[in-house]
Design a protein around this motif. Structure first.
Motif, mmCIF file in Angstrom:
data_model
loop_
_atom_site.group_PDB
_atom_site.id
_atom_site.type_symbol
_atom_site.label_atom_id
_atom_site.label_comp_id
_atom_site.label_asym_id
_atom_site.label_seq_id
_atom_site.Cartn_x
_atom_site.Cartn_y
_atom_site.Cartn_z
ATOM 1 N N SER A 175 7.499 -3.668 3.596
ATOM 2 C CA SER A 175 8.204 -4.399 2.539
ATOM 3 C C SER A 175 8.708 -3.472 1.434
ATOM 4 O O SER A 175 9.680 -3.796 0.749
ATOM 5 N N VAL A 176 8.075 -2.316 1.254
ATOM 6 C CA VAL A 176 8.537 -1.363 0.230
ATOM 7 C C VAL A 176 9.899 -0.803 0.612
ATOM 8 O O VAL A 176 10.786 -0.633 -0.235
ATOM 9 N N LEU A 177 10.081 -0.526 1.905
ATOM 10 C CA LEU A 177 11.383 -0.062 2.393
ATOM 11 C C LEU A 177 12.428 -1.161 2.231
ATOM 12 O O LEU A 177 13.555 -0.908 1.781
ATOM 13 N N GLU A 178 12.067 -2.391 2.574
ATOM 14 C CA GLU A 178 13.006 -3.503 2.451
ATOM 15 C C GLU A 178 13.426 -3.718 1.000
ATOM 16 O O GLU A 178 14.601 -3.975 0.715
ATOM 17 N N GLN A 179 12.473 -3.601 0.077
ATOM 18 C CA GLN A 179 12.811 -3.817 -1.331
ATOM 19 C C GLN A 179 13.741 -2.726 -1.850
ATOM 20 O O GLN A 179 14.619 -2.996 -2.681
ATOM 21 N N LYS A 189 11.639 11.481 4.527
ATOM 22 C CA LYS A 189 10.852 11.965 3.389
ATOM 23 C C LYS A 189 10.923 13.490 3.298
ATOM 24 O O LYS A 189 11.102 14.053 2.217
ATOM 25 N N SER A 190 10.799 14.158 4.444
ATOM 26 C CA SER A 190 10.874 15.618 4.451
ATOM 27 C C SER A 190 12.275 16.101 4.089
ATOM 28 O O SER A 190 12.441 17.093 3.364
ATOM 29 N N ILE A 191 13.301 15.417 4.597
ATOM 30 C CA ILE A 191 14.681 15.785 4.269
ATOM 31 C C ILE A 191 14.915 15.673 2.770
ATOM 32 O O ILE A 191 15.418 16.605 2.123
ATOM 33 N N ALA A 228 19.451 3.662 -0.372
ATOM 34 C CA ALA A 228 18.206 2.903 -0.233
ATOM 35 C C ALA A 228 17.096 3.785 0.318
ATOM 36 O O ALA A 228 15.939 3.703 -0.143
ATOM 37 N N ILE A 229 17.418 4.623 1.284
ATOM 38 C CA ILE A 229 16.389 5.475 1.878
ATOM 39 C C ILE A 229 15.956 6.557 0.889
ATOM 40 O O ILE A 229 14.766 6.861 0.768
ATOM 41 N N ARG A 230 16.913 7.114 0.145
ATOM 42 C CA ARG A 230 16.530 8.090 -0.878
ATOM 43 C C ARG A 230 15.668 7.427 -1.952
ATOM 44 O O ARG A 230 14.685 8.018 -2.429
ATOM 45 N N LEU A 231 16.022 6.210 -2.343
ATOM 46 C CA LEU A 231 15.232 5.485 -3.343
ATOM 47 C C LEU A 231 13.824 5.217 -2.824
ATOM 48 O O LEU A 231 12.834 5.374 -3.552
ATOM 49 N N GLU A 264 11.870 8.408 -2.952
ATOM 50 C CA GLU A 264 11.563 8.741 -4.345
ATOM 51 C C GLU A 264 10.393 7.909 -4.856
ATOM 52 O O GLU A 264 9.501 8.418 -5.544
ATOM 53 N N ARG A 265 10.380 6.626 -4.510
ATOM 54 C CA ARG A 265 9.300 5.747 -4.969
ATOM 55 C C ARG A 265 7.958 6.107 -4.349
ATOM 56 O O ARG A 265 6.906 5.873 -4.964
#
Length: 583
Positions: free
Chosen positions: A357-361, A68-70, A337-340, A343-344
């Motif tokens: 589950s938010v990370l998985e989605q 998140k910080s990156i 996926a990690i950037r998304l 962002e969310r």
């Protein structure tokens, strides 16, 4: 890099917009390498509209919280035509290693970010500034803003006071400047053992902010540093070094997580004193805080992650069950996926816990448009089409990716004997079960409709074969495909052509959403079923090149393991199921 979508406004963007509108930073100068006020004044106008930094300590592997910080720091610099520095805050020689430095560089680049601008690589270390920090410390002593204290660490804690009671002055607080300066030089020269004395800032022992009660600037540590070796035996405290590093590098917006909010007055105090002494150039950096990422079903404490690794609860820092970025990459997570995901989450000042589950989605959403499809059978039982001629091979095809017709078709054979999922057959089916059971019709996906005629069992009563007959005029893609209506379809692979593979079915490492809540032992919440290894069969043509990702139909997203997979021994990791199985 380019951003994945249009930036979403947040309080940090509002601050930056206002700073740029007011021209707060437009006349500042830049020095290469970063330096003091004199060096900065001698340099050109800074070409970057803003400067941010990602400042990890190289004492472990980056985890999802760091992502998140990156994304925030590099993303803001990118969006505002600025520059983000990668800076290693290596002020603690006993815990830092070059291994961690290289791992951090690898992960930041993997996420898609870079710190080179117009040929200049903005990668820095706190240890780059050890000499400058020391000279600044002498300047503070000479100005009466710091003193050498000979209390022990325990005595300092005892005299620091509490949140409701002021601290008491050290007996050494008013020692003459010349005496403190001489002792500081002796500390640097290695004439005193660890803990014998420390350099403290002289601020206010009665301050309601306990961080302003004469905090320590330097402590004695006779330890070998991963970059400077044994050149130093005193090391700066992080809270002293960090603001100075920001100022030397011309950082405009120093973005930290909320736990540093109480340190901001000390951050400002240091910069203001050094600016008054002519050591640092205006305008000075400003610190802003945002809520850190708290993710359920994981621990992100470096100490606890290290414990999981060193005690053998997981297989290294890149174990796919860990929330380290190395572990997530090995599991099958993508940079997109990690950037998304980040962002969310957005940016706010309110702490919250995000469900795993938010990370998985985010991974599902990132992979769905691009991942090649294939079939895998993880818990196989043999299906025999009794009226299909022995030795006959009938070619079938399916889209490589239904969202990308231009990707073409994949080819695979249909034969008399197939592997199917054991769960796709029930001798006595429950209600609303639409797959194979005696007398029922189902479609072999991309193939024919078949009617189940029974099964074969071993002496223990376990099903070893399922038998069926195919309806010859019902092949997918032919005019007769819709002549027989069925409610179920199952996936399959030809026994004679299937590719054997070891598949590791990873699940969440902890059974509890908050495994380290309070004082409870987080190890007691470990999930004993977090990794289940099976012998699976894959669609022919599936090549397990390390890092290759697929969607195995009906099962989820999988990746060929980066470390263990080979042509002779495919090893596949489950990244995520198609749906949240924990909901």
């Amino acid at each position: 890099m380019t951003t994945d979508s249009a930036p979403v406004s947040n309080f940090l963007r509002t601050i930056i917009d206002n700073d740029l509108k007011s021209g707060r930073y437009q006349d500042r100068h830049w020095a290469t390498p970063p330096g003091t006020a004199a060096a900065r004044r001698a340099g050109p106008i800074d070409p970057a509209r803003i400067r941010t930094r990602f400042p990890p300590e190289p004492n472990g592997y980056l985890h999802i919280g760091h992502a998140k910080s990156i994304c925030l720091n590099f993303g803001l610099a990118n969006d505002y035509q600025g520059i983000c520095h990668l800076r290693f805050d290596d002020t603690n020689p006993e815990k830092e290693e070059d291994e961690y430095v290289q791992a951090i560089i690898d992960m930041v680049r993997w996420l898609g970010f870079d710190w080179t601008h117009d040929g200049t690589e903005h990668q820095y270390f706190a240890s780059d500034y050890f000499e400058t920090l020391y000279q600044f410390a002498e300047a503070l002593v000479q100005a009466g803003h710091a003193y050498v204290d000979e209390q022990s660490a325990d005595e300092m804690r005892a005299t620091r006071g509490t949140l409701t009671e002021p601290g008491t002055h050290s007996p050494w607080r008013d020692r003459p400047v010349a005496e403190s300066l001489a002792l500081l030089r002796e500390m640097r020269a290695g004439k005193h053992p660890n803990g014998r004395m420390a350099l403290r800032a002289r601020i206010d022992m009665a301050s309601p902010n306990i961080n302003l009660r004469d905090p320590v600037l330097y402590r004695i540590r006779h330890a070998t540093h991963h970059r400077t070796g044994d050149a130093w035996c005193i090391y700066p405290m992080y809270t002293w070094a960090h603001p100075v590093e920001d100022a030397l590098e011309g950082i405009t917006h120093s973005i930290c997580t909320l736990e540093f909010e109480d340190q901001r007055p000390f951050y400002d105090w240091i910069l203001q004193r050094l600016a008054e002494l002519g050591q640092l150039a205006e305008p000075l950096p400003h610190q802003y805080e945002f809520a850190r990422l708290n993710l359920s079903y994981v621990v992100t404490s470096k100490r606890k992650l290290r414990q999981l690794v060193t005690e053998g609860h997981v297989n290294g820092w890149d174990d796919p069950r860990l929330p380290t970025l190395a572990g997530l990459r090995r599991r099958g997570y993508t940079p997109g996926a990690i950037r998304l995901f980040c962002e969310r989450l957005g940016v706010s000042k309110a702490d919250s816990r995000i469900d795993y589950s938010v990370l998985e989605q985010a991974l599902r959403d990132d992979l769905d448009p691009s991942a090649a499809r294939a079939v895998a059978v993880l818990d196989p039982v043999k299906l025999v089409i009794t009226n299909f001629p022995e030795g006959q091979v009938e070619p079938c095809s399916a889209p490589l990716n239904p969202h990308a017709p231009e990707a073409g078709q994949r080819q695979f054979p249909l034969t008399r004997e197939l592997w199917i999922e054991r769960d796709d057959f029930r001798e006595e089916p429950p209600k609303k079960y639409f797959r194979l059971f005696p007398g029922n019709l189902v479609r072999l996906k991309y193939g024919y409709v078949v009617r189940c005629t029974g099964c074969v069992k071993n002496e223990a009563g376990a099903v070893t074969e399922v038998h069926c007959e195919y309806l010859p005029d019902t092949r997918s893609g032919t005019p007769g495909a819709d002549s027989v209506k069925v409610k179920g379809a199952i996936t399959w692979v030809s026994v004679a052509h299937a590719v054997a593979a070891e598949v590791r079915l990873y699940d969440r490492l902890f059974r509890e959403a908050h495994p380290d809540r309070g004082d409870q032992d987080f190890l007691q919440a470990l999930n004993p079923d977090s990794c289940h290894v099976v012998q699976a069969w894959l669609e022919p043509g599936t090549q397990a090149v390390p890092g290759t990702t697929w969607q195995f139909e009906r099962l989820g997203y999988f990746v060929a393991d980066r470390e263990d997979s080979s042509a002779d021994h495919p090893v596949i990791n489950r990244a995520v199921t198609l749906r949240d199985t924990w909901a």
